[in-house]
Design a protein around this motif. Structure first.
Motif, PDB file in Angstrom:
ATOM      1  N   MET A  12      70.429 -31.327   6.935  1.00 33.43           N
ATOM      2  CA  MET A  12      69.751 -30.536   7.956  1.00 33.43           C
ATOM      3  C   MET A  12      69.544 -31.389   9.195  1.00 33.43           C
ATOM      4  SD  MET A  12      67.048 -28.221   5.783  1.00 33.43           S
ATOM      5  CE  MET A  12      66.339 -27.528   7.236  1.00 33.43           C
ATOM      6  N   TRP A  13      69.453 -30.706  10.337  1.00 30.43           N
ATOM      7  CA  TRP A  13      69.105 -31.409  11.551  1.00 30.43           C
ATOM      8  C   TRP A  13      67.588 -31.585  11.568  1.00 30.43           C
ATOM      9  CZ3 TRP A  13      73.325 -28.325  11.177  1.00 30.43           C
ATOM     10  CH2 TRP A  13      74.524 -28.848  11.664  1.00 30.43           C
ATOM     11  N   HIS A  14      67.148 -32.611  12.264  1.00 30.22           N
ATOM     12  CA  HIS A  14      65.731 -32.970  12.250  1.00 30.22           C
ATOM     13  C   HIS A  14      65.007 -32.448  13.488  1.00 30.22           C
ATOM     14  CE1 HIS A  14      65.899 -35.678   8.741  1.00 30.22           C
ATOM     15  NE2 HIS A  14      67.174 -35.708   9.070  1.00 30.22           N
ATOM     16  N   GLN A  15      63.684 -32.373  13.375  1.00 28.76           N
ATOM     17  CA  GLN A  15      62.832 -31.908  14.467  1.00 28.76           C
ATOM     18  C   GLN A  15      63.132 -32.669  15.758  1.00 28.76           C
ATOM     19  OE1 GLN A  15      61.165 -29.575  15.384  1.00 28.76           O
ATOM     20  NE2 GLN A  15      59.324 -30.116  16.455  1.00 28.76           N
ATOM     21  N   HIS A  39      66.033 -38.876  15.692  1.00 27.36           N
ATOM     22  CA  HIS A  39      65.097 -39.610  14.840  1.00 27.36           C
ATOM     23  C   HIS A  39      65.230 -39.120  13.392  1.00 27.36           C
ATOM     24  CE1 HIS A  39      62.366 -41.528  17.940  1.00 27.36           C
ATOM     25  NE2 HIS A  39      63.257 -40.858  18.647  1.00 27.36           N
ATOM     26  N   PRO A  40      65.995 -39.840  12.565  1.00 28.47           N
ATOM     27  CA  PRO A  40      66.170 -39.399  11.183  1.00 28.47           C
ATOM     28  C   PRO A  40      64.885 -39.375  10.369  1.00 28.47           C
ATOM     29  CG  PRO A  40      67.502 -41.358  11.646  1.00 28.47           C
ATOM     30  CD  PRO A  40      66.773 -41.001  12.899  1.00 28.47           C
ATOM     31  N   ASP A  41      63.820 -40.023  10.853  1.00 25.20           N
ATOM     32  CA  ASP A  41      62.555 -39.994  10.130  1.00 25.20           C
ATOM     33  C   ASP A  41      61.724 -38.757  10.470  1.00 25.20           C
ATOM     34  OD1 ASP A  41      62.158 -41.051  12.730  1.00 25.20           O
ATOM     35  OD2 ASP A  41      60.281 -41.992  12.108  1.00 25.20           O
ATOM     36  N   ALA A  42      62.198 -37.937  11.415  1.00 25.80           N
ATOM     37  CA  ALA A  42      61.526 -36.670  11.725  1.00 25.80           C
ATOM     38  C   ALA A  42      61.847 -35.670  10.612  1.00 25.80           C
ATOM     39  CB  ALA A  42      62.000 -36.138  13.070  1.00 25.80           C
ATOM     40  N   GLU A  75      56.939 -38.894  19.084  1.00 30.67           N
ATOM     41  CA  GLU A  75      55.887 -38.905  18.068  1.00 30.67           C
ATOM     42  C   GLU A  75      55.137 -37.582  18.027  1.00 30.67           C
ATOM     43  OE1 GLU A  75      55.684 -41.358  15.776  1.00 30.67           O
ATOM     44  OE2 GLU A  75      57.473 -42.008  16.863  1.00 30.67           O
ATOM     45  N   TYR A  76      54.940 -36.938  19.174  1.00 28.96           N
ATOM     46  CA  TYR A  76      54.288 -35.631  19.204  1.00 28.96           C
ATOM     47  C   TYR A  76      55.077 -34.637  18.357  1.00 28.96           C
ATOM     48  CZ  TYR A  76      53.131 -30.961  20.879  1.00 28.96           C
ATOM     49  OH  TYR A  76      52.801 -29.638  20.939  1.00 28.96           O
ATOM     50  N   TYR A  77      56.386 -34.585  18.560  1.00 29.18           N
ATOM     51  CA  TYR A  77      57.229 -33.632  17.841  1.00 29.18           C
ATOM     52  C   TYR A  77      57.356 -33.982  16.362  1.00 29.18           C
ATOM     53  CZ  TYR A  77      58.383 -31.954  22.456  1.00 29.18           C
ATOM     54  OH  TYR A  77      58.291 -31.438  23.720  1.00 29.18           O
ATOM     55  N   LYS A  78      57.298 -35.265  16.049  1.00 28.39           N
ATOM     56  CA  LYS A  78      57.451 -35.692  14.658  1.00 28.39           C
ATOM     57  C   LYS A  78      56.165 -35.581  13.857  1.00 28.39           C
ATOM     58  CE  LYS A  78      59.159 -39.834  14.734  1.00 28.39           C
ATOM     59  NZ  LYS A  78      59.847 -41.119  14.896  1.00 28.39           N
TER      60      LYS A  78
END
Length: 104
Positions: A1-4, A8-11, A76-79
């Motif tokens: 899946m694509w991330h938020q 950033h793969p940690d999102a 960071e806000y989005y994650k």
């Protein structure tokens, strides 16, 4: 899946963007708009499998769609602050379109 946050793969994995890419790739393949459709076919199937595994439960609920937001300059806000909602109206429609386009 694509991330938020795509870079950033940690999102967290985000359902509506994954559905949008799945729909667009499937539509492009089905209408012959892509010169080299093979990578898009592979990506659409992989994304569809991920959506079925993680985003759509047996009751038809849609998980992992980010809620509406204001604009921010920090990933960071989005994650970490802009989390997802169950059955968020921002994503249910595109999930249905991805299902329809992938099946057709």
């Amino acid at each position: 899946m694509w991330h938020q946050v795509l870079t950033h793969p940690d999102a967290y994995p985000e359902t509506s963007c994954t559905s949008m890419f799945t729909y667009a790739f499937a539509r492009g393949v089905q209408y012959g708009w892509l010169e080299r459709p093979e990578p898009y076919i592979k990506a659409a199937f992989k994304a569809w499998e991920a959506l079925n595994r993680t985003s759509i439960d047996k009751a038809g609920n849609v998980h992992g769609v980010c809620r509406g937001s204001e604009f921010s300059f920090t990933p960071e806000y989005y994650k970490k602050e802009l989390l997802w909602n169950l059955n968020d109206t921002h994503g249910v429609g595109i999930v249905l379109l991805a299902v329809w386009r992938s099946a057709g």
